[in-house]
Write an enzyme that holds these catalytic residues in place. Structure first.
Site, PDB file in Angstrom:
ATOM      1  N   LYS A 226      46.120  46.616  43.779  1.00 56.57           N
ATOM      2  CA  LYS A 226      45.538  45.409  43.195  1.00 56.57           C
ATOM      3  C   LYS A 226      46.663  44.581  42.597  1.00 56.57           C
ATOM      4  CE  LYS A 226      42.353  43.606  39.788  1.00 56.57           C
ATOM      5  NZ  LYS A 226      41.295  43.872  38.800  1.00 56.57           N
TER       6      LYS A 226
ATOM      7  N   GLU B 234      51.131  53.437  45.301  1.00 54.62           N
ATOM      8  CA  GLU B 234      49.908  53.365  44.492  1.00 54.62           C
ATOM      9  C   GLU B 234      48.744  54.056  45.212  1.00 54.62           C
ATOM     10  OE1 GLU B 234      48.917  52.528  41.608  1.00 54.62           O
ATOM     11  OE2 GLU B 234      50.211  51.016  40.730  1.00 54.62           O
TER      12      GLU B 234
ATOM     13  N   LYS C 109      43.524  44.443  47.315  1.00 53.93           N
ATOM     14  CA  LYS C 109      42.942  43.256  46.698  1.00 53.93           C
ATOM     15  C   LYS C 109      44.032  42.384  46.129  1.00 53.93           C
ATOM     16  CE  LYS C 109      40.253  41.909  42.758  1.00 53.93           C
ATOM     17  NZ  LYS C 109      39.864  42.246  41.447  1.00 53.93           N
TER      18      LYS C 109
ATOM     19  N   TYR D  71      31.964  37.544  48.623  1.00 58.16           N
ATOM     20  CA  TYR D  71      30.926  36.624  48.137  1.00 58.16           C
ATOM     21  C   TYR D  71      30.249  35.912  49.301  1.00 58.16           C
ATOM     22  CZ  TYR D  71      33.577  37.651  43.973  1.00 58.16           C
ATOM     23  OH  TYR D  71      34.216  38.331  42.963  1.00 58.16           O
TER      24      TYR D  71
END
Ligand code: PBG
Ligand code: ZN
Length: 327
Positions: free
Chosen positions: A196, A234, A249, A314
């Site tokens: 992220k 990560e 992201k 979305y």
């Protein structure tokens, strides 16, 4: 493989043929819809920087879930807007907190509808950071781990299906996994926001979730957009700590990271098509500058081609309608 023996255009001559050799498919079942929930009644407030996205109150959830179900969208990821914020972000892990109540409301209405929760502190802290602060204003890693673990357990107690920590503290997946296991929730998967980035693309989300940091930025915990190797480290950490699904992201400027993560680990991989990516498309489409349907389906297909198994977006409702039309 050489012209004129190989003529790539040969297989592009009809839709039947193109469909036959198509490498990537986008399905409604790949989509996860983000939902912003708040207290109150009859609230359905459009986010000004995200046309078509609404903050809704708890009482609106059953109708919302019915709509998603009728569109074939299999899952939501919940974000809560609490009625008060404090230094410790206590609303994040309150038994009657907004997300906990939202989970119960959805599960009472439709027990089989899949509910994921974002696990973070920034919507609940008065300072808007993703964890507890020390005197110098720095987010304390290990203290925050306990708050996150407590938050995840409170979601599980409310009946959540999956938790998704987005805070970017070191060691949070391990902390959450062991807390969930200790409370008997060993079957609740963790979708880790693993890679992220500290991104400018979260702007519209912070309006919707009211989670803009009161000072500073998130660069001490979220990743530097310039780094790709670090993303692999990560992800490796999160997998070692027990992540079931790993996430990249934002998505659009990080397609290479999605591909590398998928190739390196072969793990279920999620892409988060974030608020700013949505806002750009809506702005251009609203001005008549692009064909929204084609742009959205092309982008979502691109995430799949890059290696994503699922997409938080979305655009999910519109995409589901368009995918249905196409069939
Ligand atoms: C909370 C969180 C954020 C997003 C998802 N979870 C915001 C942030 O980190 O500032 C962003 C989602 C989006 O932009 O759509 N940590
Ligand atoms: Zn956060």
């Amino acid at each position: 493989m050489q012209f004129p023996n190989y003529r790539p255009r040969r297989l592009r001559r009809s839709e039947t043929l193109r469909a036959m050799v198509r490498e990537t498919t986008l399905d409604i079942t790949d989509l996860i819809y983000p939902l912003f929930v708040e207290f109150g009644e009859n609230v359905r407030r459009e986010v000004s920087s995200m046309p078509g996205v609404f903050n809704i109150s708890l009482d609106q959830l059953p109708a919302e879930i019915d709509e998603l179900r009728s569109l074939g969208i299999p899952a939501v990821i919940l974000f809560g807007i609490p009625d008060h914020k404090d230094e410790a972000g206590s609303g994040a892990y309150a038994e009657d907190g907004i997300v906990q109540q939202a989970i119960r409301t959805i599960k009472k209405h439709d027990p089989d509808f899949y509910v994921i929760t974002d696990v973070c502190m920034c919507e609940y802290t008065s300072h808007g950071h993703c964890g507890a602060l020390d005197e110098s204003g720095c987010v304390m890693n290990d203290v925050t781990l306990e708050l996150l673990a407590q938050t995840a357990v409170s979601h599980a107690e409310a009946g959540v299906d999956m938790v998704a920590p987005s805070d970017m503290m070191d060691g949070r997946v391990a902390a959450i996994r062991s807390a969930l296991d200790a409370e008997g929730f060993d079957q609740v998967p963790i979708m880790a926001y693993s890679a992220k980035y500290a991104s400018a693309y979260y702007g519209p989300f912070r309006e919707a979730a009211d989670s803009t940091p009161a000072f500073g930025d998130r660069k001490q915990y979220q990743m530097d957009p310039a780094n790709g190797e670090e993303a692999l480290r990560e992800v490796a950490l999160d997998i070692d700590e027990g992540a079931d699904i790993v996430m990249v992201k934002p998505a659009l400027a990080y397609m290479d990271v999605i591909r590398r993560v998928k190739d390196e680990f072969g793990y279920p991989t999620a892409a988060y098509n974030v608020s700013g990516e949505y806002a750009m498309v809506k702005a251009a489409a609203g001005n008549g500058w692009i064909d929204e349907k084609r742009v959205v389906l092309e982008t979502l297909t691109g995430f799949k081609r890059a290696g994503a198994d699922m997409i938080i977006t979305y655009h999910a409702k519109d995409a589901a309608r368009w995918l249905k039309e196409g069939m």
